[in-house]
Write an enzyme that holds these catalytic residues in place. Structure first.
Site, PDB file in Angstrom:
ATOM      1  N   GLU A 111       0.884  -0.958  -0.048  1.00  0.00           N
ATOM      2  CA  GLU A 111       0.197   0.190   0.050  1.00  0.00           C
ATOM      3  C   GLU A 111       0.881   1.231   0.107  1.00  0.00           C
ATOM      4  O   GLU A 111       1.957   1.313   0.647  1.00  0.00           O
ATOM      5  CB  GLU A 111      -1.035   0.144   1.084  1.00  0.00           C
ATOM      6  CG  GLU A 111      -2.259  -0.114   1.297  1.00  0.00           C
ATOM      7  CD  GLU A 111      -3.104   0.887   0.643  1.00  0.00           C
ATOM      8  OE1 GLU A 111      -2.792   1.498  -0.377  1.00  0.00           O
ATOM      9  OE2 GLU A 111      -4.067   1.306   1.129  1.00  0.00           O
ATOM     10  N   ASP A 112       0.290   2.247  -0.757  1.00  0.00           N
ATOM     11  CA  ASP A 112       1.058   3.598  -0.522  1.00  0.00           C
ATOM     12  C   ASP A 112       1.191   4.216   0.583  1.00  0.00           C
ATOM     13  O   ASP A 112       2.191   4.393   1.255  1.00  0.00           O
ATOM     14  CB  ASP A 112       0.403   4.631  -1.734  1.00  0.00           C
ATOM     15  CG  ASP A 112      -1.018   4.842  -1.556  1.00  0.00           C
ATOM     16  OD1 ASP A 112      -1.688   3.998  -0.606  1.00  0.00           O
ATOM     17  OD2 ASP A 112      -1.679   5.615  -2.196  1.00  0.00           O
ATOM     18  N   ASP A 115      -3.337   5.372   6.636  1.00  0.00           N
ATOM     19  CA  ASP A 115      -3.848   6.717   6.930  1.00  0.00           C
ATOM     20  C   ASP A 115      -4.709   6.384   8.463  1.00  0.00           C
ATOM     21  O   ASP A 115      -4.436   5.745   9.391  1.00  0.00           O
ATOM     22  CB  ASP A 115      -4.602   7.431   6.029  1.00  0.00           C
ATOM     23  CG  ASP A 115      -4.914   8.599   6.447  1.00  0.00           C
ATOM     24  OD1 ASP A 115      -4.091   9.543   7.144  1.00  0.00           O
ATOM     25  OD2 ASP A 115      -5.838   9.422   5.776  1.00  0.00           O
ATOM     26  N   PHE A 164      -1.103  16.033   4.276  1.00  0.00           N
ATOM     27  CA  PHE A 164      -1.537  15.643   3.065  1.00  0.00           C
ATOM     28  C   PHE A 164      -0.392  15.552   2.186  1.00  0.00           C
ATOM     29  O   PHE A 164       0.232  16.881   1.817  1.00  0.00           O
ATOM     30  CB  PHE A 164      -2.792  16.306   2.564  1.00  0.00           C
ATOM     31  CG  PHE A 164      -3.328  15.542   1.249  1.00  0.00           C
ATOM     32  CD1 PHE A 164      -4.309  14.518   1.634  1.00  0.00           C
ATOM     33  CD2 PHE A 164      -3.033  15.757  -0.054  1.00  0.00           C
ATOM     34  CE1 PHE A 164      -4.987  13.601   0.885  1.00  0.00           C
ATOM     35  CE2 PHE A 164      -3.574  14.779  -1.045  1.00  0.00           C
ATOM     36  CZ  PHE A 164      -4.678  14.105  -0.592  1.00  0.00           C
ATOM     37  N   ARG A 177       0.797  12.191  -8.913  1.00  0.00           N
ATOM     38  CA  ARG A 177       1.249  10.706  -8.796  1.00  0.00           C
ATOM     39  C   ARG A 177       2.673  10.381  -9.311  1.00  0.00           C
ATOM     40  O   ARG A 177       3.253   9.382  -8.733  1.00  0.00           O
ATOM     41  CB  ARG A 177       0.496   9.843  -9.509  1.00  0.00           C
ATOM     42  CG  ARG A 177      -1.109   9.628  -8.879  1.00  0.00           C
ATOM     43  CD  ARG A 177      -1.809   8.350  -9.496  1.00  0.00           C
ATOM     44  NE  ARG A 177      -3.272   8.431  -9.203  1.00  0.00           N
ATOM     45  CZ  ARG A 177      -3.861   8.132  -8.135  1.00  0.00           C
ATOM     46  NH1 ARG A 177      -3.190   7.342  -7.199  1.00  0.00           N
ATOM     47  NH2 ARG A 177      -5.148   8.045  -7.960  1.00  0.00           N
TER      48      ARG A 177
HETATM   49  P1  IMP Z   1      -6.801   4.776   4.837  1.00  0.00           P
HETATM   50  O1  IMP Z   1      -8.259   4.000   4.326  1.00  0.00           O
HETATM   51  O2  IMP Z   1      -7.450   6.352   5.452  1.00  0.00           O
HETATM   52  O3  IMP Z   1      -5.863   4.246   5.635  1.00  0.00           O
HETATM   53  O4  IMP Z   1      -6.545   5.582   3.723  1.00  0.00           O
HETATM   54  C1  IMP Z   1      -5.800   4.831   2.896  1.00  0.00           C
HETATM   55  C2  IMP Z   1      -5.896   5.611   1.149  1.00  0.00           C
HETATM   56  O5  IMP Z   1      -6.080   6.837   1.473  1.00  0.00           O
HETATM   57  C3  IMP Z   1      -4.534   5.574   0.459  1.00  0.00           C
HETATM   58  O6  IMP Z   1      -4.051   4.495   0.017  1.00  0.00           O
HETATM   59  C4  IMP Z   1      -4.519   6.794  -0.360  1.00  0.00           C
HETATM   60  O7  IMP Z   1      -4.993   6.459  -1.462  1.00  0.00           O
HETATM   61  C5  IMP Z   1      -5.442   7.726   0.556  1.00  0.00           C
HETATM   62  N1  IMP Z   1      -4.744   8.896   1.377  1.00  0.00           N
HETATM   63  C6  IMP Z   1      -4.490   8.965   2.734  1.00  0.00           C
HETATM   64  N2  IMP Z   1      -3.865   9.601   3.140  1.00  0.00           N
HETATM   65  C7  IMP Z   1      -3.466  10.301   1.825  1.00  0.00           C
HETATM   66  C8  IMP Z   1      -2.482  11.640   1.678  1.00  0.00           C
HETATM   67  O8  IMP Z   1      -1.859  12.180   2.456  1.00  0.00           O
HETATM   68  N3  IMP Z   1      -2.435  11.826   0.339  1.00  0.00           N
HETATM   69  C9  IMP Z   1      -2.814  11.262  -0.817  1.00  0.00           C
HETATM   70  N4  IMP Z   1      -3.741  10.286  -0.591  1.00  0.00           N
HETATM   71  C10 IMP Z   1      -4.208   9.807   0.991  1.00  0.00           C
HETATM   72 MG    MG Z   2      -5.662   7.521  -3.377  1.00  0.00          MG
END
Ligand code: IMP
Ligand code: MG
Length: 198
Positions: A111-112, A115, A164, A177
């Site tokens: 995963e990137d 969050d 962010f 990206r």
């Molecule tokens: P989560 O479900 O809140 O953990 O978020 C996961 C997804 O939210 C990541 O795979 C990203 O696609 C997006 N995301 C969360 N934080 C950021 C950020 O700071 N920049 C860009 N995308 C984010």
């Molecule tokens: Mg995303």
């Protein structure tokens, strides 16, 4: 006769965005080498099946896959959780499933960013039902302050503050990206607001 193009209303309304480098491309690459070695050390003799989450995880997956020695295969899944802005809906939906079964495989979810953890929680539940031999998680970035779901990654590239970020796969409305580095996005005057409300 072609007409001369004037800037449309959209150009006039474009927000004043800027990106400040947080992690250079060089640091990202060095850290990926370390993670690749660690993963191979943890599973010395196993074929590894990397599963990346589109689209944010693609560069991490391609760099990681090429850095792990031995047998490696990969596949992609897509979920949607974010709209066209920095705010989360908190909802996770499967938009593209894997091509091949993960049953009996040693699976590393790539995963990137971790969050709130809602996406990863959803994916781990989904994959666990499919009976992999091992299930591990590698994330390039971790924002521990933002966690809601009780999930953790086995391999973390960098822990970052609650900002962010864009680049190296991460987008803002599908842009940025392609940057080689990860940077903090500033949207005119209200970036912090966007990041903290998300
Ligand atoms: P989560 O479900 O809140 O953990 O978020 C996961 C997804 O939210 C990541 O795979 C990203 O696609 C997006 N995301 C969360 N934080 C950021 C950020 O700071 N920049 C860009 N995308 C984010
Ligand atoms: Mg995303």
């Amino acid at each position: 006769m072609p007409q001369s193009k004037k800037p449309g209303p959209q150009a006039a309304k474009a927000p004043r965005e800027s990106v400040k480098i947080l992690i250079t491309g060089g640091r990202i690459q060095r850290r990926i080498q370390e993670i690749a070695k660690q993963i191979r050390k943890d599973f010395p003799d196993e074929p590894l099946h990397l599963v990346s989450v589109l689209k944010g995880g693609v560069f991490f997956l391609t760099d990681l896959a090429r850095s792990i020695s031995g047998e490696v295969s990969f596949d992609f899944i897509a979920v949607s959780s974010y709209g066209q802005n920095t705010h989360s809906s908190g909802q996770v939906r499967l938009t593209r499933d894997l091509d091949s079964s993960v049953e009996g495989k040693t699976v590393i979810v790539v995963e990137d960013i971790l969050d709130t953890g809602m996406t990863l929680q959803y994916l781990l539940r989904l994959f666990e039902q499919r009976k992999p031999k091992h299930l591990r998680v590698a994330v390039l970035l971790d924002k521990p302050e933002r966690r809601i779901a009780d999930v953790r990654a086995d391999y973390v590239g960098f822990s970052i503050p609650n900002e962010f970020v864009v680049g190296y796969g991460l987008d803002y409305a599908e842009r940025y990206r392609n940057l080689r580095y990860v940077g903090i996005l500033t949207l005119g005057s209200d970036t912090k607001k966007g990041a903290s409300e998300k």
